[in-house]
Design an enzyme around this catalytic site. Structure first.
Site, PDB file in Angstrom:
ATOM      1  N   GLU A   1       0.855  -1.199   0.000  1.00 43.53           N
ATOM      2  CA  GLU A   1       0.000   0.000   0.000  1.00 43.53           C
ATOM      3  C   GLU A   1       0.887   1.243   0.000  1.00 43.53           C
ATOM      4  O   GLU A   1       1.977   1.236   0.577  1.00 43.53           O
ATOM      5  CB  GLU A   1      -0.892  -0.064   1.244  1.00 43.53           C
ATOM      6  N   ASP A   2       0.424   2.304  -0.638  1.00 43.71           N
ATOM      7  CA  ASP A   2       1.247   3.515  -0.670  1.00 43.71           C
ATOM      8  C   ASP A   2       1.197   4.297   0.639  1.00 43.71           C
ATOM      9  O   ASP A   2       2.219   4.734   1.137  1.00 43.71           O
ATOM     10  CB  ASP A   2       0.875   4.420  -1.866  1.00 43.71           C
TER      11      ASP A   2
ATOM     12  N   ASP B   1      -3.553   6.179   6.311  1.00 46.21           N
ATOM     13  CA  ASP B   1      -3.995   7.438   6.903  1.00 46.21           C
ATOM     14  C   ASP B   1      -4.894   7.101   8.102  1.00 46.21           C
ATOM     15  O   ASP B   1      -4.410   6.827   9.189  1.00 46.21           O
ATOM     16  CB  ASP B   1      -4.711   8.230   5.804  1.00 46.21           C
TER      17      ASP B   1
ATOM     18  N   PHE C   1      -0.536  17.138   3.258  1.00 45.97           N
ATOM     19  CA  PHE C   1      -1.121  16.541   2.058  1.00 45.97           C
ATOM     20  C   PHE C   1      -0.013  16.254   1.057  1.00 45.97           C
ATOM     21  O   PHE C   1       0.591  17.171   0.504  1.00 45.97           O
ATOM     22  CB  PHE C   1      -2.183  17.434   1.446  1.00 45.97           C
TER      23      PHE C   1
ATOM     24  N   ARG D   1       0.887  11.631  -9.780  1.00 51.73           N
ATOM     25  CA  ARG D   1       1.353  10.280  -9.432  1.00 51.73           C
ATOM     26  C   ARG D   1       2.733  10.004 -10.012  1.00 51.73           C
ATOM     27  O   ARG D   1       3.491   9.192  -9.479  1.00 51.73           O
ATOM     28  CB  ARG D   1       0.384   9.222  -9.981  1.00 51.73           C
TER      29      ARG D   1
HETATM   30  C1  PRP Z   1      -5.512   6.109  -0.567  1.00 47.79           C
HETATM   31  C2  PRP Z   1      -4.390   5.153  -0.220  1.00 47.79           C
HETATM   32  C3  PRP Z   1      -5.055   4.159   0.676  1.00 47.79           C
HETATM   33  C4  PRP Z   1      -6.105   4.974   1.388  1.00 47.79           C
HETATM   34  C5  PRP Z   1      -5.611   5.320   2.751  1.00 47.79           C
HETATM   35  O1  PRP Z   1      -6.180   5.584  -1.650  1.00 47.79           O
HETATM   36  O2  PRP Z   1      -3.849   4.542  -1.376  1.00 47.79           O
HETATM   37  O3  PRP Z   1      -5.635   3.090  -0.048  1.00 47.79           O
HETATM   38  O4  PRP Z   1      -6.320   6.150   0.609  1.00 47.79           O
HETATM   39  O5  PRP Z   1      -6.571   6.042   3.476  1.00 47.79           O
HETATM   40  P1  PRP Z   1      -7.189   5.531   4.852  1.00 47.79           P
HETATM   41  O6  PRP Z   1      -6.094   4.930   5.681  1.00 47.79           O
HETATM   42  O7  PRP Z   1      -7.739   6.802   5.464  1.00 47.79           O
HETATM   43  O8  PRP Z   1      -8.270   4.536   4.529  1.00 47.79           O
HETATM   44  P2  PRP Z   1      -7.193   6.440  -2.541  1.00 47.79           P
HETATM   45  O9  PRP Z   1      -8.581   6.158  -2.040  1.00 47.79           O
HETATM   46  O10 PRP Z   1      -6.747   7.857  -2.577  1.00 47.79           O
HETATM   47  O11 PRP Z   1      -7.092   5.764  -3.981  1.00 47.79           O
HETATM   48  P3  PRP Z   1      -5.890   5.730  -5.047  1.00 47.79           P
HETATM   49  O12 PRP Z   1      -4.799   4.871  -4.434  1.00 47.79           O
HETATM   50  O13 PRP Z   1      -6.509   5.080  -6.237  1.00 47.79           O
HETATM   51  O14 PRP Z   1      -5.428   7.141  -5.310  1.00 47.79           O
END
Ligand code: PRP
Length: 192
Positions: A102-103, A106, A155, A168
Protein backbone atom coordinates in the site's frame (compact mmCIF):
# COMPACT_ATOMS: atom_id res chain seq x y z
CA UNK A 1 11.36 22.41 -13.30
CA UNK A 2 8.28 20.71 -14.78
CA UNK A 3 4.77 22.15 -14.54
CA UNK A 4 3.89 19.48 -11.99
CA UNK A 5 6.93 20.23 -9.85
CA UNK A 6 5.95 23.89 -9.70
CA UNK A 7 2.88 22.87 -7.67
CA UNK A 8 5.02 21.31 -4.94
CA UNK A 9 5.68 23.38 -1.81
CA UNK A 10 8.48 21.11 -0.61
CA UNK A 11 9.94 17.69 -1.26
CA UNK A 12 9.35 15.45 1.74
CA UNK A 13 11.13 12.30 0.53
CA UNK A 14 13.58 12.39 -2.35
CA UNK A 15 13.89 9.82 -5.13
CA UNK A 16 17.16 8.64 -3.57
CA UNK A 17 15.66 8.29 -0.09
CA UNK A 18 12.78 6.29 -1.54
CA UNK A 19 15.06 3.91 -3.41
CA UNK A 20 17.38 3.39 -0.43
CA UNK A 21 14.50 2.62 1.92
CA UNK A 22 12.77 0.35 -0.60
CA UNK A 23 16.00 -1.61 -1.02
CA UNK A 24 16.01 -2.15 2.78
CA UNK A 25 12.37 -3.26 2.74
CA UNK A 26 13.08 -5.65 -0.12
CA UNK A 27 15.94 -7.22 1.82
CA UNK A 28 13.81 -7.64 4.92
CA UNK A 29 10.98 -9.21 2.93
CA UNK A 30 13.39 -11.52 1.11
CA UNK A 31 14.78 -12.70 4.45
CA UNK A 32 11.41 -13.10 6.20
CA UNK A 33 9.72 -14.97 3.35
CA UNK A 34 12.64 -17.11 2.16
CA UNK A 35 11.40 -20.53 1.07
CA UNK A 36 7.73 -19.49 1.27
CA UNK A 37 5.05 -19.05 -1.36
CA UNK A 38 4.55 -15.27 -1.23
CA UNK A 39 2.02 -13.16 -3.07
CA UNK A 40 2.44 -9.37 -3.16
CA UNK A 41 -0.99 -7.72 -3.38
CA UNK A 42 -0.83 -4.17 -4.69
CA UNK A 43 -3.68 -1.82 -3.79
CA UNK A 44 -4.44 0.30 -6.85
CA UNK A 45 -3.88 2.87 -7.88
CA UNK A 46 -1.49 4.58 -5.49
CA UNK A 47 0.54 1.48 -4.67
CA UNK A 48 1.61 0.74 -8.21
CA UNK A 49 4.90 2.63 -8.32
CA UNK A 50 5.86 1.27 -4.92
CA UNK A 51 5.06 -2.28 -6.01
CA UNK A 52 7.16 -2.12 -9.15
CA UNK A 53 10.20 -0.83 -7.28
CA UNK A 54 9.66 -3.10 -4.26
CA UNK A 55 9.36 -6.28 -6.32
CA UNK A 56 12.69 -5.50 -7.99
CA UNK A 57 14.20 -5.21 -4.52
CA UNK A 58 12.77 -8.57 -3.43
CA UNK A 59 15.32 -11.24 -4.26
CA UNK A 60 13.13 -14.33 -3.73
CA UNK A 61 10.53 -15.80 -6.11
CA UNK A 62 7.12 -14.25 -5.64
CA UNK A 63 3.85 -13.64 -7.44
CA UNK A 64 1.93 -10.36 -7.72
CA UNK A 65 -1.74 -9.48 -7.90
CA UNK A 66 -3.87 -6.35 -7.73
CA UNK A 67 -6.96 -5.04 -5.98
CA UNK A 68 -8.77 -1.78 -6.63
CA UNK A 69 -10.77 -0.21 -3.82
CA UNK A 70 -13.18 2.70 -3.91
CA UNK A 71 -14.18 4.94 -1.03
CA UNK A 72 -17.62 6.48 -0.81
CA UNK A 73 -18.44 9.95 0.31
CA UNK A 74 -14.96 11.34 0.76
CA UNK A 75 -13.48 14.50 -0.70
CA UNK A 76 -10.54 15.09 -3.01
CA UNK A 77 -8.27 15.29 0.02
CA UNK A 78 -9.86 12.87 2.46
CA UNK A 79 -11.05 9.29 2.21
CA UNK A 80 -14.31 8.41 3.90
CA UNK A 81 -13.21 4.98 5.04
CA UNK A 82 -16.42 3.50 3.63
CA UNK A 83 -14.96 1.26 0.96
CA UNK A 84 -15.88 -1.42 -1.55
CA UNK A 85 -13.92 -3.61 -3.93
CA UNK A 86 -13.87 -2.29 -7.51
CA UNK A 87 -11.54 -4.98 -8.81
CA UNK A 88 -10.79 -8.18 -6.96
CA UNK A 89 -7.75 -10.45 -6.99
CA UNK A 90 -7.30 -12.98 -9.76
CA UNK A 91 -5.53 -15.35 -7.39
CA UNK A 92 -6.88 -17.78 -4.85
CA UNK A 93 -5.01 -16.83 -1.68
CA UNK A 94 -5.98 -19.81 0.46
CA UNK A 95 -2.90 -21.18 2.29
CA UNK A 96 -0.63 -18.58 0.68
CA UNK A 97 1.51 -15.93 2.35
CA UNK A 98 -0.05 -12.63 1.36
CA UNK A 99 1.74 -9.30 1.71
CA UNK A 100 -0.38 -6.23 1.02
CA UNK A 101 1.54 -3.41 -0.68
CA UNK A 102 0.00 0.00 0.00
CA UNK A 103 1.25 3.52 -0.67
CA UNK A 104 -0.11 5.31 2.40
CA UNK A 105 -1.97 4.53 5.60
CA UNK A 106 -4.00 7.44 6.90
CA UNK A 107 -7.09 6.65 9.01
CA UNK A 108 -6.40 2.95 8.50
CA UNK A 109 -9.98 2.28 7.42
CA UNK A 110 -9.09 1.09 3.92
CA UNK A 111 -6.60 -1.45 5.23
CA UNK A 112 -8.95 -2.53 7.99
CA UNK A 113 -11.55 -3.35 5.35
CA UNK A 114 -9.08 -5.10 3.05
CA UNK A 115 -7.52 -7.22 5.79
CA UNK A 116 -10.91 -8.26 7.19
CA UNK A 117 -11.99 -9.22 3.68
CA UNK A 118 -8.83 -11.16 2.81
CA UNK A 119 -8.74 -13.00 6.14
CA UNK A 120 -12.05 -14.68 5.27
CA UNK A 121 -10.22 -16.34 2.35
CA UNK A 122 -7.89 -18.22 4.72
CA UNK A 123 -4.39 -17.16 3.66
CA UNK A 124 -1.50 -18.87 5.48
CA UNK A 125 -0.42 -15.40 6.61
CA UNK A 126 -1.50 -11.83 5.94
CA UNK A 127 0.86 -8.91 6.46
CA UNK A 128 1.08 -5.28 5.38
CA UNK A 129 3.89 -3.31 3.76
CA UNK A 130 3.12 0.42 3.61
CA UNK A 131 5.46 2.96 2.10
CA UNK A 132 4.06 5.94 4.02
CA UNK A 133 2.41 6.04 7.42
CA UNK A 134 0.60 8.96 9.04
CA UNK A 135 0.26 7.82 12.65
CA UNK A 136 -1.33 11.10 13.75
CA UNK A 137 -4.35 10.44 11.52
CA UNK A 138 -5.12 6.88 12.63
CA UNK A 139 -8.73 6.14 13.55
CA UNK A 140 -8.62 2.34 13.68
CA UNK A 141 -5.89 -0.01 14.78
CA UNK A 142 -4.00 -1.73 11.95
CA UNK A 143 -0.71 -3.54 12.39
CA UNK A 144 1.86 -2.47 9.82
CA UNK A 145 4.54 -5.13 9.43
CA UNK A 146 6.83 -3.10 7.14
CA UNK A 147 6.81 0.71 6.96
CA UNK A 148 8.88 2.90 4.68
CA UNK A 149 8.48 6.27 6.35
CA UNK A 150 6.39 7.81 9.11
CA UNK A 151 5.31 11.22 7.83
CA UNK A 152 3.63 14.28 9.36
CA UNK A 153 0.04 15.26 8.69
CA UNK A 154 0.58 17.06 5.40
CA UNK A 155 -1.12 16.54 2.06
CA UNK A 156 1.39 14.58 0.01
CA UNK A 157 1.50 13.67 -3.67
CA UNK A 158 3.96 11.95 -5.99
CA UNK A 159 5.39 8.45 -6.30
CA UNK A 160 1.90 7.04 -6.90
CA UNK A 161 -0.06 9.44 -4.74
CA UNK A 162 -2.37 11.84 -6.52
CA UNK A 163 -4.49 14.90 -6.18
CA UNK A 164 -7.42 14.63 -8.57
CA UNK A 165 -5.50 11.91 -10.44
CA UNK A 166 -2.46 14.11 -11.14
CA UNK A 167 1.08 14.10 -9.69
CA UNK A 168 1.35 10.28 -9.43
CA UNK A 169 4.31 10.33 -11.84
CA UNK A 170 6.52 12.60 -9.73
CA UNK A 171 9.59 10.55 -8.70
CA UNK A 172 9.54 11.94 -5.15
CA UNK A 173 6.97 12.46 -2.38
CA UNK A 174 6.14 16.12 -1.96
CA UNK A 175 3.75 18.44 -0.19
CA UNK A 176 1.25 20.06 -2.53
CA UNK A 177 0.95 23.84 -2.35
CA UNK A 178 -2.09 24.46 -0.14
CA UNK A 179 -3.59 27.09 -2.44
CA UNK A 180 -4.12 24.36 -5.07
CA UNK A 181 -6.82 22.61 -3.08
CA UNK A 182 -9.54 23.37 -0.60
CA UNK A 183 -8.38 21.88 2.66
CA UNK A 184 -10.91 20.94 5.33
CA UNK A 185 -7.94 19.25 7.00
CA UNK A 186 -4.71 17.61 5.95
CA UNK A 187 -5.56 14.01 5.25
CA UNK A 188 -3.04 13.09 2.58
CA UNK A 189 -5.35 10.80 0.70
CA UNK A 190 -7.63 11.76 -2.06
CA UNK A 191 -10.88 10.07 -2.68
CA UNK A 192 -13.94 11.39 -4.38
C1 PRP B 1 -5.51 6.11 -0.57
C2 PRP B 1 -4.39 5.15 -0.22
C3 PRP B 1 -5.05 4.16 0.68
C4 PRP B 1 -6.10 4.97 1.39
C5 PRP B 1 -5.61 5.32 2.75
O1 PRP B 1 -6.18 5.58 -1.65
O2 PRP B 1 -3.85 4.54 -1.38
O3 PRP B 1 -5.64 3.09 -0.05
O4 PRP B 1 -6.32 6.15 0.61
O5 PRP B 1 -6.57 6.04 3.48
P1 PRP B 1 -7.19 5.53 4.85
O6 PRP B 1 -6.09 4.93 5.68
O7 PRP B 1 -7.74 6.80 5.46
O8 PRP B 1 -8.27 4.54 4.53
P2 PRP B 1 -7.19 6.44 -2.54
O9 PRP B 1 -8.58 6.16 -2.04
O10 PRP B 1 -6.75 7.86 -2.58
O11 PRP B 1 -7.09 5.76 -3.98
P3 PRP B 1 -5.89 5.73 -5.05
O12 PRP B 1 -4.80 4.87 -4.43
O13 PRP B 1 -6.51 5.08 -6.24
O14 PRP B 1 -5.43 7.14 -5.31
Amino acid sequence: MSALEQDIAKILITREQLQTRIADLGQAISRDYAGKDVLLVCILKGGVLFLTDLMRAVAIPHAIDFMAISSYGGTLTESSGVVRILMDLNSNIESRNVLIVEDIVDTGRTLQYITENLRTRNPASLKICALLNKPSRREVNVTLDYVGFDIPNEFVVGYGLDYNEHYRNLPFVGVLKPDLYARPNQSGTDTV
